[in-house]
Enzyme design. Sequence first.
Site, mmCIF file in Angstrom:
data_model
loop_
_atom_site.group_PDB
_atom_site.id
_atom_site.type_symbol
_atom_site.label_atom_id
_atom_site.label_comp_id
_atom_site.label_asym_id
_atom_site.label_seq_id
_atom_site.Cartn_x
_atom_site.Cartn_y
_atom_site.Cartn_z
ATOM 1 N N ASP B 269 0.832 -1.193 0.000
ATOM 2 C CA ASP B 269 0.000 0.000 0.000
ATOM 3 C C ASP B 269 0.867 1.244 0.000
ATOM 4 O O ASP B 269 0.632 2.193 -0.747
ATOM 5 C CB ASP B 269 -0.876 -0.011 1.258
ATOM 6 N N ASP B 376 -9.163 -0.711 3.486
ATOM 7 C CA ASP B 376 -8.595 -0.398 4.788
ATOM 8 C C ASP B 376 -9.455 -0.950 5.895
ATOM 9 O O ASP B 376 -8.964 -1.562 6.839
ATOM 10 C CB ASP B 376 -8.470 1.118 4.948
#
Lengths: 204, 458
Positions: B269, B376
Amino acid sequence: AFFWLLSLLAASLLWSVSVQLSGREDAALLLLGAAAAVLLQELCRFACFKLLKKADEGLATLSEDGRSPLSLRQMAYVSGLSFGIISGVFSIANILADSAGPGTVGIHGDSPYYFITSAFLTMALVLLHTFWGVIFFDACERRRAGGLGLVVGGHLLTSGLTFLNPWYEASLGPIFILTLGTGLWAFGTAGGSFRNVLKCLSCK
Amino acid sequence: MITFMNNSDSEEEPCNERTSLMSAESPPVPSYQDGLQASEAGEAQAHRKRRAGSSRGPNNTAGGETSASGVPVRESALENEEEELTLKYGAKHVIMLFVPVTLCMIVVVATIKSVRFYTEKNGQLIYTPFSEDTPSVGQRLLNSVLNTIIMISVIIVMTVFLVLLYKYRCYKFIHGWLILSSLMLLFLFTYIYLGEVLKTYNVAMDYPTLFIVIWNFGAVGMICIHWKGPLQLQQAYLIMISALMALVFIKYLPEWSAWVILGAISIYDLMAVLCPKGPLRMLVETAQERNEPIFPALIYSSAMMWTVGMAKPDTAARGPSQQTWDAAEDGREHLRSPSHAESQMSETRSPVPTRPVTSLEELEEEERGVKLGLGDFIFYSVLVGKAAATASGDWNTTLACFVAILIGLCLTLLLLAVFKKALPALPISITFGLIFYFSTDNLVRPFMDTLASHQLYI
């Protein structure tokens, strides 16, 4: 809460290392571990104070009229409360989970009042942390070592009293008296007084 | 990625932009179409969601840039005010994000602790082919690392695929993909979940009732997520599908692989959002260039600037709405701030250019929001859920991970306020979470247990 967790982490690390090194687990080490945990908690409370102070200054400079939207007392209260909450939850969550399950309390000769005294102790501890937070921040703000010393001493005393634990009269009683006293002191530190209480009660 | 606009990632996308707090909308991966197992499809969805998870930081800046191009003077003069506003709203954004993240985690932890289905090992996903039942530690470690490599490469491939689709304007494909994945998630996974919950509590339910309940739930969910609906309902649905996705992950990922994957995904990420050639960053920048909202099905948005709308490939219609937006922006300079511009942008994008006037009015009254990708949500919940499932005791570890993740989220939002561009939401939180998990499980737990057995308090 984060800071309290950090202190707990450090204390456990210390304790584990000491257990490993000494090769045996006994009460003395536990006492040492508990004392270390208390001291580290107070240290982290101080770190929290420093951080909040800095954030407060930053907020003050950014705000339009030069004052920060949060007073130091509010921050002290919140910080103390969060320390208390996380400490209380860590102390009682597992006990609560076990209390829902099958079993008999005290079957191995321990006190059958384990759950209820744990509940009272946790409540006292949460309140104490909140009060200590207020007193601590105030003492740090005015740079009075007396307040700091009393908070640390009070914490150590409380923790020590819990070592007397199956003898509940000796531990619960003094702890509650201590809680009451600390509460009154914190109230006084935060600016309250008998007159304020009267005013509040009569809703003027 | 976290952007000022919180976009929820569609869980279903195999592409994972997941972790960015961006309002990146990752196109859902039609894994279901391939007839993969449900879990695999879920994986794909999760991937997609992850991708969608990128935050829309760049959107903010892009919006700010486009709007500010005409009035650079005002921009500089208002910078300080904007900063102040940003920081002031920062706290609000933090709270706006705490609540959904907490809710998602609560749902996952409650399910894990009560429904035993999700902690039983019933096979693995096709993305993690190596089993962990090997006798030696080294072999197990090797298998988990191999699993992670496979999973991450699948995610990367899916993300790149999604970005390519987006770049070449294959909107219909992307939308079909997203719809299919949310369909599967809403219907199939909900059915399984409901079945397991009913089994756990020994409640009997007949098929017609079940059908009606699931049909209503799924249909309203589809409408809410992909079209219009009340903001809170949309948020609730996004939270629920994130939780379902996280539960699938918790069930089907073997233990060590799960932890290694969590770590690897934070690194991915970080790179995907911050590197100039990262797929997520490219997605966000392309979306900003075109002034389009990222797909709403992939992003959780905390403020209702717009309702989720299908992005119709109707640039002509979008034109006038864009102009009205700019006019509004010029007219309200005092409110101009990056997030504002961004939210405006997201506004225009989402509601599809059908009602430019009304949305403009809505925009005037709405607040800016922060967007967090659904990926997330999923990974935070996976971490906390795994902690609840496998920690040898207890609530302490789960709580510690929970606090760690929230603090990480706080820090990331702080950084977002400082940097004002899309930021990856996963790395800090997951790092804190992992550290706290392992340390609490191994160090704190014996300490606390010993203390508690003597009823000592510290």
